[in-house]
Write an enzyme that holds these catalytic residues in place. Structure first.
Site: not given
Lengths: 460, 340
Positions: A194, A263
């Site tokens: 990322e 998450h």
């Protein structure tokens, strides 16, 4: 011409220092780079180098002197061919130049208010599409895909990059079919990296392309947040308007179901704090489509917060060739008289459900969907509260410094006289997301909590 | 200056023209004098905050700019004054940015670490160590996407070479064959930490090997060596062969920033480097030994450069502070400026 050597500022905060030691004496020849003296600053002992060549004509401040103010003359340097008497005839040029730079600009009195006084509320309540427009059922997932496909057809510089966006057709199938239509030049699978691919995306935007960077979920964007904030959001300002990053960062945000603490984070409040970024968090499919098209066309970096649970939800979407929704325009989903419910993204499902149930109890709630958080249409919220005199905010994120806290402060400052009760901010609980089904349900905001809050502010 | 000796024989190739040498001499001297002046203005309180000088490293950017063509891009860290001058940005605008004035490249809103030039394809000026590396690869990505043969010079230091995003970028740059020259300006100290104390690899460019990125060591105190290596790297990129790494061994004479007491190295080490390896002295010697210029010619050049630098300082002092309204501009764009 003899020139004065001035006590230098050797750190960003130094105002005075100690002339600890002279390493040269009168009559010494010095050249650029030679160490002349040691000076103790507020932080450390620093070496003071000569900038020009010449001869030390006179030492004006003895070593060991404390509290020597920055810009005080400490020695005189003679040029080639000058004798010591010139030291007494120093040009005052350098000391004048050393005067404090022109007076500092006074600090701005206060932050520029975002919304003007309530009397001049600028509210755009025009409909999002013309009356009579044909509507089609679409999931949020399809709406997002259609938005990207339409903009990629419109502009060759638009491309999509992210993990599993191409061959896998999207981890949540949002990019389904895009590889087939646009090819692997414009629909690009990245490695799981990322930080790196976000930086590459921002660099491509500096280079004039229009990247859409998909994060499988925004939790992973924390690896890349430096590039989003320091590189994408601040460059326009830092460059005095010469460069910017027209880029969209999009993906699933907030809690899904049973995926645990790492998450499930809602980043709405985080990104909304940053000047230079725009932030959208749609609830319906029509808004997802219209706002994403606007985001892709926007010359600024946009953080586009989606939600996994909403991806499969169906809504009516107007059948128009080029349907966009502007940023900074809230949507009133339901008109009401007794209380204003303000929400955005998946929070809207609790707000709308609560409004439905409250109606059965005879409480009429107006439901405002902010749709974009930066810019935020606080004028529409104020206008509604001027009518209802009560406000409850609804979001899944954490309570401290939440979007609701900001709305609450805006209302207090700009609609204080309209409030008949304190604003209540309904949020997720102040805990990391637990895994157990019952605990997870309890950690999120619930419709019952919204209803309870409304009863409190309406004194029922 | 005259007392300094150059113990090393210069690497003068006979095919280097007088004009070329003189240009490098001027370009490097401009950077040095500019930086000395910036240090002086900092001492006077006219420049604030962080200010990272490039003195000692001049041959790196001057050599690489000699290998660039119009359309090539460059991006670097916060030690950026030299890069801006070398790519042709106006010393006045750079100095006025250092003093935080309205005629600065960023209207006074960027400062020493944050300047940009659309015209010269200079993309900053970045303050977070290593962040410019993926950004540079992204610029190269935009050129590859468009199918032109431009190259992006992405500069970073030996300190930044330990950031994870550098290797994330190496991987993608190699995978996608991005036309990017990674220039590691190895000045041997990451702020105050010597390379041997921070970096497991002696030759940092070898870290490109597992990614399939070729690289080499370059003598960063020799402008001709830098230029030659730059030409090789650029040719590799333009041919569509993907990225290339140049590890340019250089040395900064001054502290990491203006407030660096530099206790991590000896004064003798710095002095030895200045006396024996100075990149400007090297070209000066070549000019004199090759009878390309006389002492008087070079004195005239020195004077000319000094005038340019003094004019930039005067300009930077006289330019007004930005209007208070500027606080509120350039936060959001109406149209993307680089597309206009």
């Amino acid at each position: 011409m003899a020139t004065e050597l001035l006590m230098p500022a050797l750190s960003p905060t130094m105002e005075e220092g100690t002339l600890a030691k002279w390493l040269v004496k009168e009559g010494d020849t010095v050249s650029s780079g030679d160490i002349l003296a040691e000076i103790e600053t507020d932080k450390a002992t620093m070496e003071f180098e000569a900038v020009d060549e010449g001869t030390i004509g006179k030492i004006l401040v003895d070593e060991g002197t404390e509290g020597v103010k920055v810009n005080t003359p400490i020695a005189v340097i003679l040029e080639e061919g000058e004798d010591a008497s010139a030291a007494d005839n120093v040009s005052s040029e350098s000391s004048q130049a050393a005067e404090e730079p022109e007076e500092k600009p006074s600090a701005p009195a206060a932050a520029k208010p975002e919304a003007e006084a309530p009397t001049e509320l600028m509210v755009d309540s025009s409909p999002d599409w013309p009356e009579g427009t044909e509507m089609v059922k679409s999931t949020v997932r399809e709406a997002l895909r259609d938005a990207m496909a339409e903009e990629m057809r419109n502009d060759e510089n638009v491309f999509l990059m992210g993990e599993e966006v191409a061959e896998y057709q999207g981890a949540y199938k949002v990019s389904q079919g895009l590889l087939d239509e646009f090819g692997d030049k414009r629909v690009i699978d990245t490695p799981i990296t990322e930080h790196g691919f976000t930086g590459i995306g921002v660099g491509a935007a500096f280079g004039g392309l229009r990247p859409i960077v998909e994060f499988m979920t925004f939790n992973f964007a924390m690896q890349a947040i430096d590039q989003i904030i320091n590189s994408a959001a601040k460059t326009l300002y830092m460059s005095g308007g010469q460069m910017g990053a027209p880029i969209v960062f999009r993906g699933a945000n907030g809690a899904a179901a049973r995926v645990g603490a790492q998450h499930s984070h809602d980043y709405a409040a985080w990104y909304s704090q940053v000047p230079g970024l725009k932030v959208a968090m749609p609830y319906s499919a029509a808004d997802a489509k219209g706002l994403l098209k606007s985001a892709i066309r926007d010359p600024n970096p946009v953080v586009f917060l989606e939600n996994e649970i909403l991806y499969g939800r169906s809504f009516e979407v107007p059948k128009l060739d080029d349907f966009t929704v502007p940023f900074g325009k809230a949507k009133i989903w339901r008109e009401g008289e007794d209380v204003t419910l303000v929400s955005f993204g998946i929070g809207m499902q609790y707000a709308l459900e609560a409004a439905e149930k409250l109606a059965e109890d005879g409480i009429s709630a107006e439901v405002v969907d902010l749709r974009t958080l930066r810019p935020m249409d606080t004028a529409s919220v104020i206008k509604s509260v001027m009518k209802t005199n009560r406000c409850v905010t609804v979001e899944e994120g954490f309570p401290v410094c939440s979007i609701g806290s900001y709305i609450s402060s805006v209302l207090m400052q700009e609609a204080f006289d309209s409030l008949d009760a304190p604003v209540i901010t309904c949020t997720g609980k102040d805990v990391p997301m637990p895994y157990a089904a019952n605990l997870e349900k309890h950690a999120l905001i619930t419709t019952d909590e919204v209803i309870e809050a409304v009863k409190k502010v309406t004194y029922r | 200056m005259a007392a300094r000796k150059t113990t090393r024989k210069s690497s003068a190739k006979s095919n280097v023209s007088k004009d070329e040498l003189l240009t490098y001499y001027k370009d490097m001297l401009l950077i040095r004098r500019f930086e000395e002046k910036a240090g002086q203005l900092y001492g006077m309180g006219l420049i604030g905050g962080f200010c990272h000088l490039y003195i000692g490293q001049e041959a790196v950017v001057v050599g690489l700019e000699a290998a660039a063509k119009e359309g090539d891009k460059r991006i670097t860290s916060y030690r950026d004054h030299g890069h801006m001058l070398a790519c042709g940005m106006d010393p006045k605008g750079v100095m006025a940015e250092l003093t935080g004035r309205e005629d600065g490249y960023s209207k006074g809103k960027g400062g020493s670490m944050h300047m940009f030039s659309k015209e010269k394809h200079f993309y900053g000026g970045h303050g977070i160590v290593g962040a410019q590396v993926p950004l540079g690869a992204g610029l190269a990505f935009s050129d590859r996407y468009r199918g032109n043969d431009n190259v992006t010079f992405t500069y970073f230091g030996d300190g930044a070479a330990n950031q994870g995003q550098v290797y994330e970028t190496f991987n993608m740059a190699a995978l996608w064959k991005l036309p990017v020259v990674f220039v590691i300006e190895n000045n041997q100290y990451a702020m105050g930490t010597a390379q041997a104390r921070s970096t497991s690899t002696e030759d940092i460019h070898t870290r490109g090997v597992p990614f399939g990125i070729p690289g080499e060591i370059v003598d960063g105190m020799d402008v001709l060596a830098v230029k030659a290596a730059g030409e090789k790297a650029v040719a590799h990129c333009r041919a569509g062969e993907g990225p290339y790494i140049l590890e340019v061994k250089t040395y900064r004479y001054r502290g990491h920033s203006m407030s660096d007491p530099a206790k991590y190295r000896t004064r003798e080490e710095v002095q030895k480097m200045r006396e024996e390896r100075d990149p400007i002295e090297r070209v000066r010697t070549m000019l004199l030994d090759g009878k390309h210029a006389t002492e008087d010619d070079l004195k005239a050049v020195d004077k000319e450069i000094k005038e340019v630098v003094n004019a930039s300082a005067e300009f930077a002092k006289e330019s007004p502070e930005p209007a208070l309204d500027e606080l509120w501009t350039d936060i959001y764009a109406e149209t993307a400026p680089q597309e206009a």
